[in-house]
Design a protein around this motif. Structure first.
Motif, PDB file in Angstrom:
ATOM      1  N   GLY A   1    -132.069 -52.501 -29.776  1.00  0.00           N
ATOM      2  CA  GLY A   1    -132.075 -53.232 -30.875  1.00  0.00           C
ATOM      3  C   GLY A   1    -132.943 -54.874 -30.609  1.00  0.00           C
ATOM      4  N   LEU A   2    -133.637 -54.716 -29.712  1.00  0.00           N
ATOM      5  CA  LEU A   2    -134.442 -56.003 -29.542  1.00  0.00           C
ATOM      6  C   LEU A   2    -135.642 -55.980 -30.261  1.00  0.00           C
ATOM      7  CD1 LEU A   2    -133.987 -55.837 -25.452  1.00  0.00           C
ATOM      8  CD2 LEU A   2    -132.646 -57.123 -27.023  1.00  0.00           C
ATOM      9  N   ASN A   3    -135.618 -56.645 -31.289  1.00  0.00           N
ATOM     10  CA  ASN A   3    -136.714 -57.012 -32.157  1.00  0.00           C
ATOM     11  C   ASN A   3    -137.143 -58.387 -32.442  1.00  0.00           C
ATOM     12  OD1 ASN A   3    -134.827 -57.541 -33.726  1.00  0.00           O
ATOM     13  ND2 ASN A   3    -134.857 -56.052 -35.224  1.00  0.00           N
ATOM     14  N   MET A   4    -136.809 -59.266 -31.248  1.00  0.00           N
ATOM     15  CA  MET A   4    -137.008 -60.739 -31.699  1.00  0.00           C
ATOM     16  C   MET A   4    -138.675 -60.899 -31.675  1.00  0.00           C
ATOM     17  SD  MET A   4    -134.556 -59.988 -29.715  1.00  0.00           S
ATOM     18  CE  MET A   4    -132.606 -60.242 -29.915  1.00  0.00           C
ATOM     19  N   LYS A   5    -138.917 -62.013 -32.505  1.00  0.00           N
ATOM     20  CA  LYS A   5    -140.394 -62.552 -32.530  1.00  0.00           C
ATOM     21  C   LYS A   5    -140.307 -63.631 -31.424  1.00  0.00           C
ATOM     22  CE  LYS A   5    -144.378 -63.410 -35.179  1.00  0.00           C
ATOM     23  NZ  LYS A   5    -144.984 -63.735 -36.560  1.00  0.00           N
ATOM     24  N   ILE A   6    -141.250 -63.556 -30.495  1.00  0.00           N
ATOM     25  CA  ILE A   6    -141.528 -64.796 -30.081  1.00  0.00           C
ATOM     26  C   ILE A   6    -143.127 -65.291 -30.359  1.00  0.00           C
ATOM     27  CG2 ILE A   6    -141.977 -65.552 -27.451  1.00  0.00           C
ATOM     28  CD1 ILE A   6    -139.091 -64.738 -28.008  1.00  0.00           C
ATOM     29  N   VAL A   7    -142.841 -66.782 -30.560  1.00  0.00           N
ATOM     30  CA  VAL A   7    -144.084 -67.218 -31.196  1.00  0.00           C
ATOM     31  C   VAL A   7    -144.593 -67.998 -30.055  1.00  0.00           C
ATOM     32  CG1 VAL A   7    -144.761 -69.163 -32.594  1.00  0.00           C
ATOM     33  CG2 VAL A   7    -142.791 -67.541 -33.222  1.00  0.00           C
ATOM     34  N   ASP A   8    -146.060 -67.963 -29.973  1.00  0.00           N
ATOM     35  CA  ASP A   8    -146.747 -68.360 -28.783  1.00  0.00           C
ATOM     36  C   ASP A   8    -148.062 -69.433 -29.577  1.00  0.00           C
ATOM     37  OD1 ASP A   8    -148.007 -68.917 -26.479  1.00  0.00           O
ATOM     38  OD2 ASP A   8    -148.952 -67.032 -26.349  1.00  0.00           O
TER      39      ASP A   8
END
Length: 115
Positions: free
Chosen positions: A56-63
């Motif tokens: 369930g890891l569907n995070m969006k990491i912004v770079d």
């Protein structure tokens, strides 16, 4: 008129140089002997399996943006592993970055604590 270095200074410098060379040779010999002792044994490689979707890891990491002229756009994201809730298991704190275009559009990324 400058004073010439005394003979004692030259002897100390020479002794220091010889000691440094001796330490370097000893270290090189130890590394070579360690490498040779592992030369015959195959080293097993770790095997990783991507289970992010099942977990369930569907995070969006912004770079930042793809093209940017600001260092702050590409700096800032990271991760920390700690036992946040004292249950004996490692929790993950994901620090998100940002981008100037997302901020201007009112989209504010947030950090994640995975327990």
């Amino acid at each position: 008129m400058r004073n010439k270095p005394t003979k004692t200074v030259w002897i100390r410098c020479s002794s220091l140089f010889v000691a440094t060379v001796a330490i370097a040779i000893t270290a090189h010999t130890l590394v070579r002997s360690t490498d040779q002792s592992f030369a015959g044994a195959p080293v097993p490689l770790p095997v990783f399996t991507d289970i992010t979707r099942q977990a369930g890891l569907n995070m969006k990491i912004v770079d930042g943006d793809e093209m940017t002229q600001y260092l702050t756009d590409v700096n800032g994201e990271g991760a920390c592993f700690l036992d946040y809730n004292h249950d004996g298991y490692q929790d993950i704190f994901l620090v998100n970055g940002t981008s100037r275009s997302d901020e201007a559009a009112g989209r504010h990324p947030h950090d994640y604590l995975l327990r």
